[in-house]
Design a protein around this motif. Structure first.
Motif, short mmCIF file in Angstrom:
data_model
loop_
_atom_site.label_atom_id
_atom_site.label_comp_id
_atom_site.label_asym_id
_atom_site.label_seq_id
_atom_site.Cartn_x
_atom_site.Cartn_y
_atom_site.Cartn_z
N VAL A 41 -84.05 92.58 129.59
CA VAL A 41 -83.41 92.44 128.28
C VAL A 41 -82.50 91.21 128.24
O VAL A 41 -82.16 90.62 129.26
N ASP A 42 -82.10 90.86 127.01
CA ASP A 42 -81.19 89.73 126.81
C ASP A 42 -79.80 90.18 126.39
O ASP A 42 -78.86 89.38 126.38
N SER A 43 -79.66 91.45 126.01
CA SER A 43 -78.34 92.01 125.69
C SER A 43 -78.44 93.53 125.81
O SER A 43 -79.53 94.08 125.96
N ALA A 44 -77.28 94.18 125.76
CA ALA A 44 -77.25 95.63 125.90
C ALA A 44 -76.27 96.24 124.89
O ALA A 44 -75.26 95.63 124.56
N VAL A 45 -76.63 97.42 124.41
CA VAL A 45 -75.75 98.20 123.54
C VAL A 45 -75.24 99.38 124.36
O VAL A 45 -76.04 100.18 124.86
N MET A 46 -73.93 99.44 124.52
CA MET A 46 -73.31 100.51 125.32
C MET A 46 -72.70 101.54 124.36
O MET A 46 -71.86 101.20 123.53
#
Length: 521
Positions: A102-107
């Motif tokens: 992935v290129d970003s993450a949602v926490m």
């Protein structure tokens, strides 16, 4: 065209502690993309509605995610690739691998519980990889911790700057809505998926809101935040040093669309990827990608195996021939698919950032790099993990040896469990991070291969790989069992730290490798 397609891609994972609302949020995002008509809540299993991202039978029964699902759809002229990761800690290895793609993450953080242990583990992996992290504080429809306390907890526990993109007005039964700092509007909660947008400059005219005691208190906190809080920095966000924080309620669909639209504005497009020798830019014309997951029997009727491929550069075209860096063999990619959980459709073209499934006739391994042309590409992306729990496994019915061999080979190649053979007896030994992985293996062997298995528990062990393959087997016994991994490398399984230290002191010339220590370096 390639640059335009790259700019449109947003490839991200959703991470959280179990029960924080990860699968529910994923469902709501799919609703926005018009790919589903109604969201199945994870808990409401009696209704027969199951979350779209939970496709495996055991997930439906237990109400948990134990596989990484990939979902692709179009929204606001963006091509979205969501990776819904297992929340259960026994499957953290699968999650760690997924985060390489992935290129970003949602926490997601539960406002009633704050930052939880599994969230901390997954956050550390994201930070180690420099992945930008966006935070969604969920369940505002319940009474929870104060917003300022939650921001402070994020900063102290996770060690990252926070910036509130919106600000909640009340919680639980007192919940009135949120300030949207980014778009300068107040989003009023009207209940049952209904909301009203009021620009900041018009708020004073809406007296039932502006004079409400809960609103007045929240306004004071918000003014304090404006005065003393961190300044927003997109550079810090993209380098993983600051997390934009959004408040909302996934189950009531409040604040989710505002979060998603802002996230798509701020999140990174596909980023360069590190190989053994250089960084590959997504705009490079040569095709390249790596396999981060293999899944058997996504379609039980066809007993198929799919390799999940993250495209890193160039353009994928169905039918193209690529090279596998590990084996130096050429293979034609004639069967390729994109996903909505277990639903798939054939994909003819794909671009950097996309996740596609390619048919695996048994030639791929997790971590394989694929490329076209003569310039060999080997990505340095996939971490290796050491299991902690070990069992001997055998088929209950010895007449089912062929099915047992096929099942154990295919399920081990998915990477959730590891396979060893005991030296001297050749017994099959499984290694796992936790008990749930073994439960899922047993369940799938019976359901997908019609083989019942028996376990003989070995227990927790400390594995160490041996540097040399010239081994005096007489040095090993029940306290330091000698086995071989599926690549034929010798591994010693030690009972505890004491037996590991004792063996090392007695045999200083035998090099022992801790693969986790190598990865952490």
């Amino acid at each position: 065209m390639l640059n335009n397609e790259i700019d449109r891609r947003r490839t991200f994972a959703i991470i959280s502690h179990p029960d924080a609302g990860k699968t529910t949020l994923t469902e709501k995002l799919l609703l926005f993309g018009n790919v589903i008509r109604s969201a199945g809540t994870v808990k409401g299993k009696k209704s027969g509605k199951f979350a779209t991202s939970d496709w495996m039978e055991i997930e439906k029964k237990r109400g948990i995610s134990v596989t990484s699902s990939v979902m692709s759809f179009e929204y606001m002229d963006k091509h979205i690739n969501i990776l819904d990761t297992p929340g259960h800690e026994d499957f953290s290895e699968d999650t760690y691998r997924t985060l390489t793609a992935v290129d970003s993450a949602v926490m997601i953080i539960d406002c009633t519980k704050g930052v939880e242990p599994q969230t901390i583990k997954l956050f550390k992996v994201c930070r180690m990889r420099g992945i930008p992290i966006f935070t969604f504080i969920n369940k505002l429809d319940r009474e929870g911790k104060e917003p300022l306390a939650l921001l402070e907890e994020i900063e102290e526990v996770l060690g990252i700057e926070s910036y509130a993109m919106n600000w909640p007005v009340g919680m639980g039964k007192r919940f009135l809505g949120v300030y949207d700092r980014y778009n300068e509007v107040f989003i009023r909660y009207l209940g049952k998926d209904d909301e009203e947008r009021i620009p900041f400059k018009e708020l004073d005219a809406v007296e039932e809101v502006s004079t409400h005691p809960t609103f007045v208190q929240a306004k004071e906190d918000f003014d304090l935040l404006e005065e003393a809080g961190n300044e927003f920095s997109i550079e810090k966000v993209k380098s993983g040093l600051q997390t934009p924080v959004f408040f909302g309620s996934a189950i009531s669909n409040f604040g989710v669309e505002m979060f998603f639209r802002t996230f798509l504005d701020l999140a990174s497009e596909p980023q360069p990827r590190q190989t053994m020798t250089e960084k590959i830019e997504p705009t490079s014309t040569g095709f390249s990608g790596f396999i981060f997951k293999i899944q058997a029997n996504m379609n039980p009727a066809h007993r198929d195996r799919l390799a999940f491929l993250r495209i890193c550069s160039g353009v994928f075209e169905r039918g193209m021939t690529v090279n596998v860096s590990r084996t130096n063999k050429a293979i034609k990619l004639s069967q390729s698919q994109q996903f909505l959980a277990s639903d798939r459709e054939t994909v003819d073209h794909a671009y950097p950032g996309d996740i596609i499934g390619i048919y695996d006739p048994g030639v791929y391994q997790i971590g394989d790099s694929l490329y076209d042309g003569n310039n060999k590409v080997e990505f340095d992306e996939i971490p290796t993990f050491a299991p902690e729990l070990f069992v001997k496994v055998a088929a209950k019915n010895v007449m089912k040896g062929k099915q047992f061999g096929k099942g154990i080979t295919q399920l081990v190649q998915e990477g959730a469990i590891q396979l060893y053979r005991q030296y001297g007896t050749d017994d099959y030994i499984l290694g796992a991070v936790g008990q749930l992985q073994l439960d899922v293996f047993e369940y799938r062997m019976k359901g997908e291969y019609n083989v019942e298995v028996t376990y003989n528990m070995i227990g927790s062990k400390i594995p160490r790989w041996l540097e040399s393959q010239e081994v005096d087997t007489n040095l090993f016994d029940s306290r330091n069992m000698l086995v071989k991994d599926r690549n034929g490398q010798y591994v010693a399984l030690f009972d505890n730290d004491f037996s590991l230290r004792w063996f090392s002191e007695k045999n200083p010339k035998i090099g022992l490798i801790d693969i986790m220590a190598n990865d952490e370096e």
